[in-house]
Scaffold this motif. Structure first.
Motif, PDB file in Angstrom:
ATOM      1  N   TYR A 142     -64.730 -33.566 -83.132  1.00  0.00           N
ATOM      2  CA  TYR A 142     -64.273 -34.267 -82.471  1.00  0.00           C
ATOM      3  C   TYR A 142     -64.654 -34.606 -81.164  1.00  0.00           C
ATOM      4  O   TYR A 142     -65.264 -35.472 -80.148  1.00  0.00           O
ATOM      5  N   ILE A 143     -64.830 -33.093 -80.484  1.00  0.00           N
ATOM      6  CA  ILE A 143     -65.123 -32.863 -79.211  1.00  0.00           C
ATOM      7  C   ILE A 143     -66.712 -33.281 -78.919  1.00  0.00           C
ATOM      8  O   ILE A 143     -66.979 -33.522 -77.990  1.00  0.00           O
ATOM      9  N   ASP A 144     -67.523 -32.567 -79.937  1.00  0.00           N
ATOM     10  CA  ASP A 144     -68.794 -32.921 -79.925  1.00  0.00           C
ATOM     11  C   ASP A 144     -69.195 -34.327 -79.828  1.00  0.00           C
ATOM     12  O   ASP A 144     -69.883 -34.818 -78.890  1.00  0.00           O
ATOM     13  N   ASN A 145     -68.616 -35.184 -80.348  1.00  0.00           N
ATOM     14  CA  ASN A 145     -68.848 -36.797 -80.564  1.00  0.00           C
ATOM     15  C   ASN A 145     -68.249 -37.085 -79.085  1.00  0.00           C
ATOM     16  O   ASN A 145     -68.764 -38.123 -78.579  1.00  0.00           O
ATOM     17  N   LEU A 146     -67.025 -36.736 -78.719  1.00  0.00           N
ATOM     18  CA  LEU A 146     -66.426 -37.279 -77.361  1.00  0.00           C
ATOM     19  C   LEU A 146     -67.208 -36.954 -76.143  1.00  0.00           C
ATOM     20  O   LEU A 146     -67.343 -37.731 -75.244  1.00  0.00           O
ATOM     21  N   LYS A 147     -67.776 -35.688 -76.284  1.00  0.00           N
ATOM     22  CA  LYS A 147     -68.838 -35.162 -75.164  1.00  0.00           C
ATOM     23  C   LYS A 147     -69.980 -36.341 -74.982  1.00  0.00           C
ATOM     24  O   LYS A 147     -70.277 -36.633 -74.127  1.00  0.00           O
ATOM     25  N   ALA A 148     -70.536 -36.454 -76.183  1.00  0.00           N
ATOM     26  CA  ALA A 148     -71.811 -37.456 -76.303  1.00  0.00           C
ATOM     27  C   ALA A 148     -71.426 -38.788 -75.810  1.00  0.00           C
ATOM     28  O   ALA A 148     -72.110 -39.252 -75.102  1.00  0.00           O
ATOM     29  N   TYR A 149     -70.260 -39.257 -76.390  1.00  0.00           N
ATOM     30  CA  TYR A 149     -69.884 -40.462 -75.859  1.00  0.00           C
ATOM     31  C   TYR A 149     -69.567 -40.895 -74.544  1.00  0.00           C
ATOM     32  O   TYR A 149     -70.017 -41.580 -73.770  1.00  0.00           O
ATOM     33  N   ASP A 183     -61.162 -45.117 -73.824  1.00  0.00           N
ATOM     34  CA  ASP A 183     -61.822 -44.531 -72.898  1.00  0.00           C
ATOM     35  C   ASP A 183     -61.002 -43.734 -71.769  1.00  0.00           C
ATOM     36  O   ASP A 183     -61.417 -42.626 -71.601  1.00  0.00           O
ATOM     37  N   ASP A 184     -59.873 -44.278 -71.716  1.00  0.00           N
ATOM     38  CA  ASP A 184     -58.935 -43.610 -70.490  1.00  0.00           C
ATOM     39  C   ASP A 184     -58.598 -42.118 -71.437  1.00  0.00           C
ATOM     40  O   ASP A 184     -58.701 -41.147 -70.760  1.00  0.00           O
ATOM     41  N   PHE A 185     -58.157 -42.424 -72.667  1.00  0.00           N
ATOM     42  CA  PHE A 185     -57.745 -41.215 -73.308  1.00  0.00           C
ATOM     43  C   PHE A 185     -58.942 -40.008 -73.530  1.00  0.00           C
ATOM     44  O   PHE A 185     -58.739 -38.739 -73.333  1.00  0.00           O
ATOM     45  N   ARG A 186     -60.015 -40.514 -73.617  1.00  0.00           N
ATOM     46  CA  ARG A 186     -61.300 -39.692 -73.781  1.00  0.00           C
ATOM     47  C   ARG A 186     -61.538 -39.005 -72.631  1.00  0.00           C
ATOM     48  O   ARG A 186     -62.033 -37.735 -72.663  1.00  0.00           O
ATOM     49  N   GLU A 191     -59.511 -38.252 -70.315  1.00  0.00           N
ATOM     50  CA  GLU A 191     -58.515 -37.470 -70.164  1.00  0.00           C
ATOM     51  C   GLU A 191     -58.599 -35.871 -70.606  1.00  0.00           C
ATOM     52  O   GLU A 191     -58.553 -34.999 -70.001  1.00  0.00           O
ATOM     53  N   ILE A 192     -59.330 -36.218 -71.886  1.00  0.00           N
ATOM     54  CA  ILE A 192     -59.439 -35.077 -72.763  1.00  0.00           C
ATOM     55  C   ILE A 192     -60.554 -33.950 -72.090  1.00  0.00           C
ATOM     56  O   ILE A 192     -60.593 -32.971 -71.770  1.00  0.00           O
ATOM     57  N   MET A 193     -61.638 -34.885 -71.911  1.00  0.00           N
ATOM     58  CA  MET A 193     -62.927 -34.304 -70.993  1.00  0.00           C
ATOM     59  C   MET A 193     -62.562 -33.603 -69.821  1.00  0.00           C
ATOM     60  O   MET A 193     -63.080 -32.458 -69.438  1.00  0.00           O
ATOM     61  N   ASN A 194     -61.768 -34.501 -68.913  1.00  0.00           N
ATOM     62  CA  ASN A 194     -61.226 -33.651 -67.807  1.00  0.00           C
ATOM     63  C   ASN A 194     -60.368 -32.400 -67.820  1.00  0.00           C
ATOM     64  O   ASN A 194     -60.530 -31.501 -66.932  1.00  0.00           O
ATOM     65  N   TYR A 195     -59.612 -32.577 -68.910  1.00  0.00           N
ATOM     66  CA  TYR A 195     -58.742 -31.314 -69.367  1.00  0.00           C
ATOM     67  C   TYR A 195     -59.624 -30.111 -69.497  1.00  0.00           C
ATOM     68  O   TYR A 195     -59.436 -29.179 -69.117  1.00  0.00           O
ATOM     69  N   ILE A 196     -60.792 -30.510 -70.504  1.00  0.00           N
ATOM     70  CA  ILE A 196     -61.726 -29.263 -70.874  1.00  0.00           C
ATOM     71  C   ILE A 196     -62.437 -28.701 -69.784  1.00  0.00           C
ATOM     72  O   ILE A 196     -62.539 -27.545 -69.504  1.00  0.00           O
ATOM     73  N   GLY A 197     -62.791 -29.875 -68.706  1.00  0.00           N
ATOM     74  CA  GLY A 197     -63.258 -29.392 -67.610  1.00  0.00           C
ATOM     75  C   GLY A 197     -62.678 -28.622 -66.699  1.00  0.00           C
ATOM     76  O   GLY A 197     -62.976 -27.429 -66.162  1.00  0.00           O
ATOM     77  N   ALA A 198     -61.232 -28.891 -66.450  1.00  0.00           N
ATOM     78  CA  ALA A 198     -60.219 -27.984 -65.614  1.00  0.00           C
ATOM     79  C   ALA A 198     -59.965 -26.739 -66.102  1.00  0.00           C
ATOM     80  O   ALA A 198     -60.252 -25.649 -65.430  1.00  0.00           O
ATOM     81  N   LEU A 199     -59.852 -26.595 -67.437  1.00  0.00           N
ATOM     82  CA  LEU A 199     -59.695 -25.303 -68.009  1.00  0.00           C
ATOM     83  C   LEU A 199     -61.105 -24.446 -67.980  1.00  0.00           C
ATOM     84  O   LEU A 199     -60.922 -23.166 -67.484  1.00  0.00           O
ATOM     85  N   SER A 200     -62.222 -25.006 -68.037  1.00  0.00           N
ATOM     86  CA  SER A 200     -63.676 -24.286 -67.713  1.00  0.00           C
ATOM     87  C   SER A 200     -63.708 -23.816 -66.333  1.00  0.00           C
ATOM     88  O   SER A 200     -64.240 -22.687 -66.125  1.00  0.00           O
ATOM     89  N   LEU A 201     -63.248 -24.521 -65.438  1.00  0.00           N
ATOM     90  CA  LEU A 201     -63.276 -24.185 -64.004  1.00  0.00           C
ATOM     91  C   LEU A 201     -62.245 -22.681 -63.743  1.00  0.00           C
ATOM     92  O   LEU A 201     -62.651 -22.041 -62.917  1.00  0.00           O
ATOM     93  N   GLU A 202     -61.194 -22.648 -64.544  1.00  0.00           N
ATOM     94  CA  GLU A 202     -60.292 -21.616 -64.372  1.00  0.00           C
ATOM     95  C   GLU A 202     -60.792 -20.685 -65.276  1.00  0.00           C
ATOM     96  O   GLU A 202     -60.082 -19.455 -65.430  1.00  0.00           O
ATOM     97  N   GLY A 203     -62.044 -20.668 -66.112  1.00  0.00           N
ATOM     98  CA  GLY A 203     -62.487 -19.553 -66.590  1.00  0.00           C
ATOM     99  C   GLY A 203     -61.952 -19.444 -68.109  1.00  0.00           C
ATOM    100  O   GLY A 203     -61.853 -18.508 -68.644  1.00  0.00           O
ATOM    101  N   LYS A 204     -61.147 -20.541 -68.510  1.00  0.00           N
ATOM    102  CA  LYS A 204     -60.379 -20.649 -69.609  1.00  0.00           C
ATOM    103  C   LYS A 204     -60.964 -21.270 -70.890  1.00  0.00           C
ATOM    104  O   LYS A 204     -61.721 -22.419 -70.550  1.00  0.00           O
TER     105      LYS A 204
END
Length: 697
Positions: free
Chosen positions: A550-557, A594-597, A599-612
Motif C-alpha cells: 500500500y505504501i509503495d503505491n501511495l508513494k508513487a501516487y 487525496d487528503d488521506f493519502r 496525511e499518511i505520507m506527511n506522517y511518514i515524512g515527519a517520523l523520518s525527520l525524527e529518525g523513526k
C-alpha cells in the motif's frame, strides 16, 4: 506424642510467633495524667475533634488529582478500601466522594459543617451503606496507628478511705463516654493551659477544647474535690489514662442505629437508660452512677454514629438528633444535657427524602442537614469494575466467564440510568461512550460537559447494581453453557427478570429497558465481529506485506511516479483498486482520498525527520483498515460461513483452529466460548451473505 499431635503443636508455635506482643502493649498503654499531658504537648493530634480525625484518616491514605471535562477532581485512595484489599472499594464516585470529604474538611476547620447531619442520599444499591461502613472501618484501623492514636481515662479508687462510697463497690470506673482527658482541666483554667499547649502551632494544628465532663465523671470529680478541699492535683491522682481503640463490635467510639417499627422505638436506645440493679446500691435513680450511658450517642462519642434509613426515625428521636447535631449535646433521662463530639452520618433513599421535603414539621431537620447525592455510576469502565470485583477469576471457580459478559451487563445498566440526549444526531449508546472517555467525531470536552449538565436526573434512576449481580449469579449456577457463561446467558436472565422487577413503575419503562437490551446485543455483535476479524487477520507478516504494498503505491501516487511490478519487472501505474479497497474499510470517501493519502505520507515524512521508522501499528486508522482488508481477503479461504454447516474439510478446520487459538491467547476466550463466538459470528456473516444474494436477485 502422637503423629496426629505434631501439626497441632506446629500451629500453636506458629500462632505464638505471629502474635505481636509489643503492638498489643502499645495499643493498651496506660499511664498517669502527667504522662498524657506529655503526650499531648508532643503530639497535639491526639486531642483532635471527631471530624478532624476522620478527615486526617482519609488524607493519610493519599490522593490523586486529575481533570475531567476541564474540571479538577480529587480521587481519595481511602475509598479503594486499602484496609481490606478492596473488599468495599468504591468506583466511579469520585465527584460525590470529593463533596463528602470537603464537608469533613469544613467541619474539621470548624466552619459550621460540624453542626450538621451529613445525609447520603441516592437510589437503592448506590453504595451509601458501603461508604458508611468504610468510614467506620477506616476509623477503627486509624485508631490503632500511631498517627491516629487517641486516649480516654478511668477513675481509680486506689488505697484511700472511700467512706462516702464515691466508687461504690467498684475499684475502677471507666468514663462511660470515653471522653477526652483534657476535659478534666477546670473550665476557668482551660484558656491558659490551651495557650501553652498551642504555642508555636499552626491554626489547623491547634487544640480546641469544648464541652464538659459527662454526668458520671462530673459526679466523681465533684465528690473527690470536696474530699480533697479543691486540691485538683490530688483529684487527678485517681485518673488512669489509657489508649482508646475505636471498635463498633466493642461499642467504643462507633455506633449504629437502625429504626424499628414505630411501636417499638425507644429514645433510650440513643441516650442510655437507668440501671435498676444499681439503684439499690446508690439509693436513687437520679444518681449518675446508677445510669447506663450506653445509648448509641453515648458510645459513639469521639468517633462516628451511623443512622440507617435516618428519615424513618420517629419524630421523638429527631429532637435528640437536632440537639446532637447543632449543640453537640444529648439529654439522657433525668440528667442535664451532656456534651458529645461525634460525626453524625445518615443515609436514605429518594422516596423517604421526598417525604422530608413535603413535611413542614421536619423543617428544622432539613435546615441542619448537608445532603450529599450518591448516584449510580454512569461511566461504563467504572461499573465494570464493580462486577469484576465480585465475579473475577479469583472469586468464581469451576466456571469461565466469556469476554464481554460483564461488560454487556454493565453497559445495559448504564443505559437505563442515562437520559435521552437532546441532540438529534446523538444516540444513547454514543452518549454512554462519550461519558466513558471515548472520542466521537464532532464532539469536544465542552459538548460532553454540556451533556452532563443537561442530565439533571442521571444516576438517580435506573437499574441497581444488585439486580445485575443477581442475574449474573443466576447465570453462573445454571446448567446451561457447559462450564462457560456467555453474554447471551446473562442478557436472557436480565430480560426474564424484567417481567417481575419490583422497581419498574410502568409497562412503558419495561418496554424501554427491553429495547435497550436489543441495543446492547447489537453492540456486542459489532465487538465480537471485530475481534474475530482481528483474530483471522492477525498474521503479522501478511499485514506487513499488505502495508508495504500500500505504501509503495501511495508513494508513487502522491509523487506521480510508477511502481515496479516485482513479478514482471515492469513499471506500472499505482494500483488504485488496491488503495481504494483498503481506504474504503475506514470510510474514506472518494472525494477525500487525496487528503488521506497526503496525511499518511506527511506522517511518514515527519517520523523520518525524527529518525523513526514508520510502522502500521503507529497509525490506528491505517492499522484498522489493513486488518479489515486482510480479513476480507482471508475470510473466503477460511470459509467462516461453513461453520454453520456440519461439513468442514480438514484444511478449513486447521485454519479455524488457528483462529480459535488466537481468540484464546489474545482475547481471553476458552475452548467452549471461542467455538460459540465463531459460530455466532459465522451466523452473522451467513445472514449477510443471504441478504446480499437476495438483493442481487
Amino acid at each position: 506424642m502422637s503423629e496426629q499431635g505434631k501439626p497441632v503443636n506446629g500451629l500453636m508455635q506458629m500462632i505464638a510467633s505471629l502474635n505481636d506482643v509489643k503492638s498489643y502493649q502499645e495499643l493498651h498503654w496506660e499511664g498517669s495524667y502527667q504522662d498524657y499531658l506529655n503526650i499531648v504537648s508532643k503530639n497535639p493530634k491526639v486531642a483532635d475533634t471527631a471530624f478532624k480525625r476522620i478527615y486526617d484518616m482519609i488524607l493519610s491514605y493519599g490522593f490523586e488529582e486529575y481533570t475531567e471535562y476541564k474540571k479538577k477532581i480529587v480521587h481519595y485512595k481511602f475509598f479503594e478500601d486499602p484496609i481490606e484489599n478492596g473488599k468495599d472499594a468504591l468506583y466511579g464516585l469520585d465527584l460525590p466522594l470529593m463533596k463528602l470529604v470537603n464537608a469533613f474538611r469544613s467541619a474539621a476547620m470548624r466552619y459550621g459543617t460540624e453542626k450538621r447531619i451529613l445525609l447520603l442520599h441516592g437510589p437503592v444499591g448506590g453504595a451509601k451503606s458501603t461508604i458508611a461502613r468504610l468510614l467506620k472501618k477506616g476509623l477503627e484501623a486509624y485508631s490503632k496507628r500511631p498517627d491516629g492514636a487517641l486516649y480516654t481515662y478511668s477513675w481509680v479508687k486506689g488505697n484511700f478511705d472511700d467512706r462516702n462510697m464515691i466508687f461504690g463497690s467498684s475499684a475502677e470506673i471507666p468514663c462511660p463516654m470515653h471522653e477526652e482527658p483534657l476535659h478534666l482541666i477546670p473550665i476557668e483554667l482551660r484558656d491558659k493551659i490551651l495557650a501553652e499547649l498551642n504555642k508555636g502551632l499552626q491554626p489547623e494544628q491547634r487544640i480546641i477544647l469544648q464541652g464538659d465532663l459527662c454526668p458520671s465523671c462530673r459526679y466523681i470529680y465533684r465528690e473527690l474535690s470536696k474530699l480533697y478541699d479543691g486540691d485538683w492535683s490530688k483529684v487527678i491522682e485517681h485518673i488512669k489514662v489509657r489508649r482508646m481503640i475505636l471498635s463498633e463490635k466493642d461499642r467504643v467510639g462507633i455506633g449504629t442505629f437502625q429504626p424499628k417499627d414505630e411501636k417499638n422505638q425507644d429514645s433510650t436506645e440513643l441516650t442510655g437508660d437507668i440501671n435498676y440493679r444499681k439503684i439499690a446500691e446508690y439509693g436513687s435513680d437520679s444518681d449518675p452512677r446508677a445510669f447506663n450511658f450506653d445509648g448509641e450517642f453515648n458510645i459513639a462519642n469521639r468517633g462516628l454514629i451511623e443512622f440507617i434509613e435516618v428519615l424513618k426515625l420517629d419524630v421523638a428521636f429527631l429532637y435528640d438528633l437536632l440537639g446532637a447535631s447543632q449543640e453537640h449535646k444529648v439529654k439522657p433521662k433525668k440528667f442535664a444535657q451532656t456534651d458529645i463530639d461525634e460525626v453524625i452520618i445518615g443515609h436514605t433513599n429518594e422516596a423517604e427524602y421526598n417525604k422530608l421535603l413535603s413535611n413542614e414539621y421536619m423543617e428544622a431537620l432539613r435546615d441542619r442537614t448537608v445532603k450529599i447525592d450518591i448516584p449510580y455510576i454512569t461511566k461504563l469502565s467504572e461499573e465494570v469494575k464493580v462486577y469484576q470485583k465480585d465475579y473475577g477469576p479469583n472469586r468464581v471457580s469451576g466456571k469461565h466467564i466469556a469476554p464481554h459478559t460483564i461488560e454487556m451487563a454493565a453497559m445495559w445498566a448504564i443505559l437505563t440510568r442515562l437520559e435521552e440526549p437532546k441532540k438529534a444526531n446523538l444516540t444513547l449508546m454514543q452518549k454512554l461512550k462519550l461519558y466513558d472517555g471515548k472520542s466521537l467525531p464532532g464532539f469536544t470536552e465542552d459538548n460532553v460537559k454540556e451533556l452532563r449538565k443537561e442530565g439533571k436526573r442521571e444516576g438517580l434512576e435506573g437499574i441497581s447494581p444488585r439486580y445485575i449481580q443477581d442475574k449474573i449469579s443466576n447465570a453462573l449456577v445454571s446448567d446451561v453453557g457447559g462450564g462457560c457463561v456467555n453474554p447471551f446467558m446473562v442478557i436472557n436472565e436480565l430480560e426474564s427478570g424484567l417481567r417481575h422487577h419490583s422497581m419498574i413503575k410502568s409497562d412503558e419503562q419495561r418496554k424501554k429497558f427491553l429495547e435497550m437490551l436489543t441495543v446492547v446485543k447489537e453492540e456486542y455483535e459489532d465487538i465480537v465481529k471485530n475481534e474475530v476479524q482481528r483474530a483471522i487477520s492477525a498474521d503479522e507478516e501478511a499485514i506487513s506485506r499488505l502495508c508495504s504494498n500500500y505504501i509503495d503505491n501511495l508513494k508513487a501516487y502522491t509523487q506521480r511516479e510508477k511502481v515496479k511490478n516485482p513479478y514482471t519487472g515492469q513499471n506500472e501505474e499505482p494500483d488504485e483498486r488496491l488503495m481504494r479497497s483498503i481506504e474504503e474499510k475506514i470510510d474514506i470517501p472518494e472525494s477525500r482520498k487525496d487528503d488521506f493519502r497526503r496525511e499518511i505520507m506527511n506522517y511518514i515524512g515527519a517520523l523520518s525527520l525524527e529518525g523513526k521508522k514508520f510502522s502500521y501499528r503507529t497509525n490506528e486508522r491505517l492499522h484498522k483498515a489493513l486488518e479489515l482488508k486482510l480479513f476480507e481477503d482471508q475470510k473466503d479461504s477460511i470459509k467462516l460461513t461453513s461453520l454453520v454447516s456440519s461439513v468442514i474439510d480438514k484444511d478449513t478446520q486447521e485454519k479455524i483452529d488457528v483462529v480459535k487459538s488466537r481468540l484464546i491467547k489474545n482475547y481471553g476466550y476458552c475452548e467452549t466460548c471461542s467455538t460459540d463466538v465463531l459460530n455466532f459470528v459465522a451466523s452473522i456473516f451467513a445472514r449477510g451473505d443471504i441478504r446480499e444474494k437476495r438483493s442481487q436477485n
